[in-house]
Design an enzyme around this catalytic site. Structure first.
Site, PDB file in Angstrom:
ATOM      1  N   GLY A 134      -7.551   5.969  -3.424  1.00  0.00           N
ATOM      2  CA  GLY A 134      -7.556   4.498  -2.750  1.00  0.00           C
ATOM      3  C   GLY A 134      -7.854   3.576  -3.762  1.00  0.00           C
ATOM      4  O   GLY A 134      -8.801   3.886  -4.572  1.00  0.00           O
ATOM      5  N   TYR A 135      -7.486   2.300  -3.558  1.00  0.00           N
ATOM      6  CA  TYR A 135      -8.091   1.345  -4.377  1.00  0.00           C
ATOM      7  C   TYR A 135      -9.223   0.371  -3.804  1.00  0.00           C
ATOM      8  O   TYR A 135      -8.981  -0.261  -2.733  1.00  0.00           O
ATOM      9  CB  TYR A 135      -6.902   0.507  -4.994  1.00  0.00           C
ATOM     10  CG  TYR A 135      -6.281   1.211  -6.015  1.00  0.00           C
ATOM     11  CD1 TYR A 135      -6.463   1.212  -7.600  1.00  0.00           C
ATOM     12  CD2 TYR A 135      -5.333   2.045  -5.360  1.00  0.00           C
ATOM     13  CE1 TYR A 135      -5.850   1.757  -8.365  1.00  0.00           C
ATOM     14  CE2 TYR A 135      -4.579   2.841  -6.535  1.00  0.00           C
ATOM     15  CZ  TYR A 135      -4.899   2.875  -7.833  1.00  0.00           C
ATOM     16  OH  TYR A 135      -4.112   3.559  -8.928  1.00  0.00           O
ATOM     17  N   ILE A 136     -10.501   0.319  -4.314  1.00  0.00           N
ATOM     18  CA  ILE A 136     -11.263  -0.461  -3.786  1.00  0.00           C
ATOM     19  C   ILE A 136     -11.202  -1.814  -4.546  1.00  0.00           C
ATOM     20  O   ILE A 136     -11.591  -2.774  -3.910  1.00  0.00           O
ATOM     21  CB  ILE A 136     -12.923   0.042  -4.441  1.00  0.00           C
ATOM     22  CG1 ILE A 136     -12.869   1.466  -4.047  1.00  0.00           C
ATOM     23  CG2 ILE A 136     -13.798  -0.777  -3.745  1.00  0.00           C
ATOM     24  CD1 ILE A 136     -12.675   1.707  -2.482  1.00  0.00           C
ATOM     25  N   LEU A 152      -8.044  -0.784  -0.203  1.00  0.00           N
ATOM     26  CA  LEU A 152      -6.922  -1.884  -0.082  1.00  0.00           C
ATOM     27  C   LEU A 152      -5.778  -1.086   0.034  1.00  0.00           C
ATOM     28  O   LEU A 152      -5.545  -0.132  -0.499  1.00  0.00           O
ATOM     29  CB  LEU A 152      -7.392  -2.932  -1.211  1.00  0.00           C
ATOM     30  CG  LEU A 152      -8.393  -3.414  -1.546  1.00  0.00           C
ATOM     31  CD1 LEU A 152      -8.443  -4.235  -3.106  1.00  0.00           C
ATOM     32  CD2 LEU A 152      -8.922  -4.343  -0.420  1.00  0.00           C
TER      33      LEU A 152
END
Length: 164
Positions: A29-31, A82
């Site tokens: 996942g993207y922070i 996100l």
């Protein structure tokens, strides 16, 4: 400073499966997701985790920094990611003296199969395996970051895979 130099291709057949040396289940996942930078958390085989920072993009090259983190921290970050969490299985395939990583996506991006080859230098020109299709290096629609941040439609997902 670490550099990532890679080329990316669609996969047009399953012939590569006969030559797999290793596979890993990845959840990521993207922070942070910006045009020229990202912060990604990745869990590998439910046993280890990394935090990766990627900055810039000049041709095939960008800066990349990667750090081991605890599984507990990674799981908490994945919950706060996100966009969509990417789920895929990565297969390692040796061809022509290069390691090819074939990503078979699951979930919202099921059906998409992409192969990447990391290079020592941007001028490297590896022989392409017979199962490689269209080159998509630089096409943001095939970046994990874009896939995580975009809500795919079934038709678009099929279009992405059909162009191999």
């Amino acid at each position: 400073m670490a550099k990532e130099i890679e080329r990316k291709f669609l996969v047009r057949s399953d012939v590569w499966r006969k030559h797999v040396s290793q596979s890993s289940r990845l959840v990521q996942g993207y922070i942070l997701s910006e045009t020229d930078r990202s912060v990604r958390v990745r869990i590998k085989n439910d046993r280890s985790a990394t935090l990766t920072i990627k900055i810039g993009h000049v041709g095939l090259t960008r800066d990349e920094f990667e750090y081991d983190i605890s599984m507990q921290d990674a799981q908490e970050m994945i919950e706060k990611a996100l966009g969509r969490v990417i789920e895929k299985t990565r297969y390692n395939v040796e061809y022509g003296g290069y390691l090819w990583e074939v990503d078979v996506f699951e979930g919202a991006h099921a059906g998409l199969i992409v192969a990447e080859v990391e290079l020592e230098d941007a001028s490297d020109d590896p022989a392409l395996p017979p199962w490689i299709g269209k080159e998509v290096t630089g096409d943001k629609r095939y970046s994990n970051q874009w896939l995580a941040m975009s809500a795919p439609k079934a038709a678009r997902r099929n279009d992405l895979s059909a162009k191999a």
